[in-house]
Design a protein around this motif. Structure first.
Motif, mmCIF file in Angstrom:
data_model
loop_
_atom_site.group_PDB
_atom_site.id
_atom_site.type_symbol
_atom_site.label_atom_id
_atom_site.label_comp_id
_atom_site.label_asym_id
_atom_site.label_seq_id
_atom_site.Cartn_x
_atom_site.Cartn_y
_atom_site.Cartn_z
ATOM 1 N N MET A 96 1.236 -0.995 0.245
ATOM 2 C CA MET A 96 -0.012 0.302 -0.145
ATOM 3 C C MET A 96 0.442 1.074 -0.185
ATOM 4 S SD MET A 96 -2.608 0.958 3.193
ATOM 5 C CE MET A 96 -4.260 0.076 2.416
ATOM 6 N N LEU A 97 0.762 2.267 -0.948
ATOM 7 C CA LEU A 97 1.669 3.094 -0.974
ATOM 8 C C LEU A 97 1.245 4.219 -0.214
ATOM 9 C CD1 LEU A 97 2.097 4.195 -4.761
ATOM 10 C CD2 LEU A 97 3.262 2.628 -3.419
ATOM 11 N N LYS A 98 1.656 4.886 0.485
ATOM 12 C CA LYS A 98 1.676 6.155 1.448
ATOM 13 C C LYS A 98 2.586 7.257 0.330
ATOM 14 C CE LYS A 98 1.355 3.517 5.702
ATOM 15 N NZ LYS A 98 1.301 3.591 6.720
ATOM 16 N N SER A 99 1.797 8.566 0.750
ATOM 17 C CA SER A 99 2.532 9.912 0.549
ATOM 18 C C SER A 99 2.996 10.163 1.539
ATOM 19 C CB SER A 99 1.298 10.422 -0.034
ATOM 20 O OG SER A 99 1.736 12.230 -0.270
ATOM 21 N N MET A 100 3.964 10.846 1.177
ATOM 22 C CA MET A 100 4.229 12.133 2.050
ATOM 23 C C MET A 100 3.800 13.347 2.671
ATOM 24 S SD MET A 100 8.964 11.721 2.581
ATOM 25 C CE MET A 100 8.891 11.252 0.578
ATOM 26 N N THR A 101 2.711 13.466 1.483
ATOM 27 C CA THR A 101 2.400 14.988 1.961
ATOM 28 C C THR A 101 0.776 14.195 2.410
ATOM 29 O OG1 THR A 101 2.736 15.964 -0.550
ATOM 30 C CG2 THR A 101 0.833 16.985 1.019
ATOM 31 N N GLY A 102 0.590 15.090 3.236
ATOM 32 C CA GLY A 102 -0.513 14.662 5.460
ATOM 33 C C GLY A 102 -0.713 15.757 6.101
ATOM 34 N N TYR A 103 -1.469 15.932 6.128
ATOM 35 C CA TYR A 103 -1.973 16.998 7.579
ATOM 36 C C TYR A 103 -3.244 15.846 8.393
ATOM 37 C CZ TYR A 103 -4.181 21.348 8.933
ATOM 38 O OH TYR A 103 -4.926 21.681 10.222
ATOM 39 N N GLY A 104 -3.079 16.530 9.584
ATOM 40 C CA GLY A 104 -4.050 16.087 11.000
ATOM 41 C C GLY A 104 -4.067 17.307 11.133
ATOM 42 N N LYS A 105 -5.741 17.009 12.479
ATOM 43 C CA LYS A 105 -5.475 17.851 13.602
ATOM 44 C C LYS A 105 -6.951 17.828 14.415
ATOM 45 C CE LYS A 105 -7.010 22.727 14.179
ATOM 46 N NZ LYS A 105 -7.326 24.070 13.563
ATOM 47 N N GLN A 135 7.430 6.720 14.739
ATOM 48 C CA GLN A 135 7.266 6.110 14.868
ATOM 49 C C GLN A 135 5.282 5.855 13.765
ATOM 50 O OE1 GLN A 135 5.596 4.411 18.300
ATOM 51 N NE2 GLN A 135 7.544 4.438 18.972
ATOM 52 N N ALA A 136 4.570 6.913 13.798
ATOM 53 C CA ALA A 136 3.469 6.952 13.170
ATOM 54 C C ALA A 136 3.792 7.247 11.427
ATOM 55 C CB ALA A 136 2.413 7.883 13.382
ATOM 56 N N GLU A 171 -5.071 11.344 18.119
ATOM 57 C CA GLU A 171 -5.338 11.442 16.807
ATOM 58 C C GLU A 171 -5.109 12.124 15.814
ATOM 59 O OE1 GLU A 171 -9.417 11.366 15.229
ATOM 60 O OE2 GLU A 171 -8.438 9.868 16.557
ATOM 61 N N ALA A 172 -4.438 13.238 16.085
ATOM 62 C CA ALA A 172 -3.533 13.983 15.278
ATOM 63 C C ALA A 172 -3.219 13.122 13.905
ATOM 64 C CB ALA A 172 -3.167 15.341 15.456
ATOM 65 N N LEU A 173 -1.909 12.728 14.338
ATOM 66 C CA LEU A 173 -1.055 11.384 13.158
ATOM 67 C C LEU A 173 -2.026 10.525 12.669
ATOM 68 C CD1 LEU A 173 1.628 10.930 16.270
ATOM 69 C CD2 LEU A 173 1.624 12.238 14.278
ATOM 70 N N ARG A 174 -3.098 9.857 13.832
ATOM 71 C CA ARG A 174 -3.739 9.049 13.242
ATOM 72 C C ARG A 174 -4.637 10.068 11.648
ATOM 73 N NH1 ARG A 174 -9.121 7.465 11.746
ATOM 74 N NH2 ARG A 174 -9.366 9.015 13.155
ATOM 75 N N LYS A 175 -4.698 11.226 11.834
ATOM 76 C CA LYS A 175 -5.729 11.716 11.000
ATOM 77 C C LYS A 175 -5.144 12.515 10.237
ATOM 78 C CE LYS A 175 -9.636 13.625 13.296
ATOM 79 N NZ LYS A 175 -10.170 15.086 13.524
ATOM 80 N N CYS A 176 -3.421 11.968 9.771
ATOM 81 C CA CYS A 176 -2.488 12.815 9.034
ATOM 82 C C CYS A 176 -1.975 11.098 8.149
ATOM 83 C CB CYS A 176 -1.275 13.078 9.613
ATOM 84 S SG CYS A 176 0.023 13.146 8.452
ATOM 85 N N THR A 177 -2.073 10.056 8.719
ATOM 86 C CA THR A 177 -1.598 9.136 8.023
ATOM 87 C C THR A 177 -2.707 8.569 7.236
ATOM 88 O OG1 THR A 177 -0.411 8.076 10.338
ATOM 89 C CG2 THR A 177 -1.496 6.862 8.727
ATOM 90 N N GLU A 178 -4.082 8.653 7.532
ATOM 91 C CA GLU A 178 -5.183 8.612 7.001
ATOM 92 C C GLU A 178 -5.220 9.529 5.416
ATOM 93 O OE1 GLU A 178 -9.245 9.912 7.361
ATOM 94 O OE2 GLU A 178 -9.288 7.661 8.558
#
Length: 295
Positions: free
Chosen positions: A1-10, A55-56, A142-149
């Motif tokens: 599964m690809l993951k972009s390095m571009t992300g945002y979470g709040k 880790q995230a 939670e912010a890290l989870r949203k960023c990963t999502e």
């Protein structure tokens, strides 16, 4: 599964004593580069937060902001640092006047209260501190989870873009194979003509002729390059479908694809094939640009 390095979470959570907001932004980078902005009262938690981010998020240029604001009574032990707030107020008020603005007292006070270290929490009970730290951890997670999502969603879009580009290169390769069927007979005919010219020359050297023949066959034949290019294209798709996201590996494969494409263009000695090679390079450049944004 690809993951972009571009992300945002709040994320924002609130208790009876504090309101906590954690915000994470990430962009592409060769390594993990973390910038943290944390209230000084919680600066001792920076290493812990950095470990959570590591880790995230694994890779990328990460900007992390943590805001902790007292609510209600501000907790039994939370008080305003009045001396510091007054100093902030005077400085902000004077700065506004120096810049030619008419400062509004209530706005200046609001800004002063938002400055660092304007609240003192030294008097909070141990139980309250534990509860506050637990809320902070919850908010950061939670912010890290949203960023990963967010990164996964971006990865899905990139996956489709990669597959489309690889398919276009594959389709172009099929066109090249069709043109190659007519190219080789043309090369052979030119060689035959040259042979006839040589046979009419009294100084014709049979050994020299055989050497030239081998040279031209090796120079114009692109069979091996076509096979290797097909293998690289297949390997790229297989890597896309793997469970791990590996942008570096995809980048290495794209470089190998580029080598075969360049060799085909240089050896083909055919304008129609070279035009197709240019199209392949265009698609490959799009792939290379995006692999730099994959974890």
């Amino acid at each position: 599964m690809l993951k972009s390095m571009t992300g945002y979470g709040k994320a924002t959570y609130e208790s009876e004593s504090i309101s906590v907001t954690a915000e994470v932004k990430s962009l592409n980078s060769k390594f993990l580069d973390i910038y943290c902005r944390i209230p000084r009262n919680y600066s001792e938690r920076e290493i812990e937060i950095r470990n959570l981010i590591t880790q995230a998020l694994e890779r990328g240029k990460v900007e992390f902001n943590l805001t902790v604001t007292p609510v209600g009574q501000g907790g039994s032990g939370t008080i305003v640092n009045r001396a510091l707030v007054k100093a902030y107020y005077r400085d902000l008020h004077q700065t506004a006047e120096d810049l030619g603005f008419a400062p509004v007292p209530t706005d200046v006070l609001r800004m002063a209260l938002m400055m660092p270290n304007t609240y003192l929490t030294d008097a909070t009970t141990e139980d309250q501190q534990v509860a506050d730290l637990a809320l902070i951890q919850k908010t950061v997670h939670e912010a890290l989870r949203k960023c990963t999502e967010f990164r996964i969603q971006e990865g899905v879009a990139l996956n489709k873009a990669f597959k489309d580009a690889i398919q276009r290169i594959t389709d172009i390769l099929i066109e090249i194979e069709e043109l190659d069927k007519f190219r080789i007979p043309g090369v052979r005919e030119r060689l035959r003509k040259n042979v006839r010219d040589l046979l009419g020359d009294e100084s014709f050297d049979q050994n020299r002729f055989e050497q030239e023949l081998v040279y031209y066959i090796e120079k114009f034949d692109i069979s091996e390059e076509k096979v290797r290019l097909k293998n690289h294209l297949t390997y790229f798709i297989e890597t896309l479908q793997s469970k791990e996201s590996n942008g570096k590996k995809l980048n290495f494969i794209s470089q190998e694809i580029g080598r075969e494409v360049n060799t085909i263009g240089s050896k083909a000695n055919d304008s129609a094939i070279q035009h197709l090679v240019v199209q392949m390079k265009d698609e490959l450049e799009k792939i290379k640009e995006q692999t730099a944004n994959i974890i």
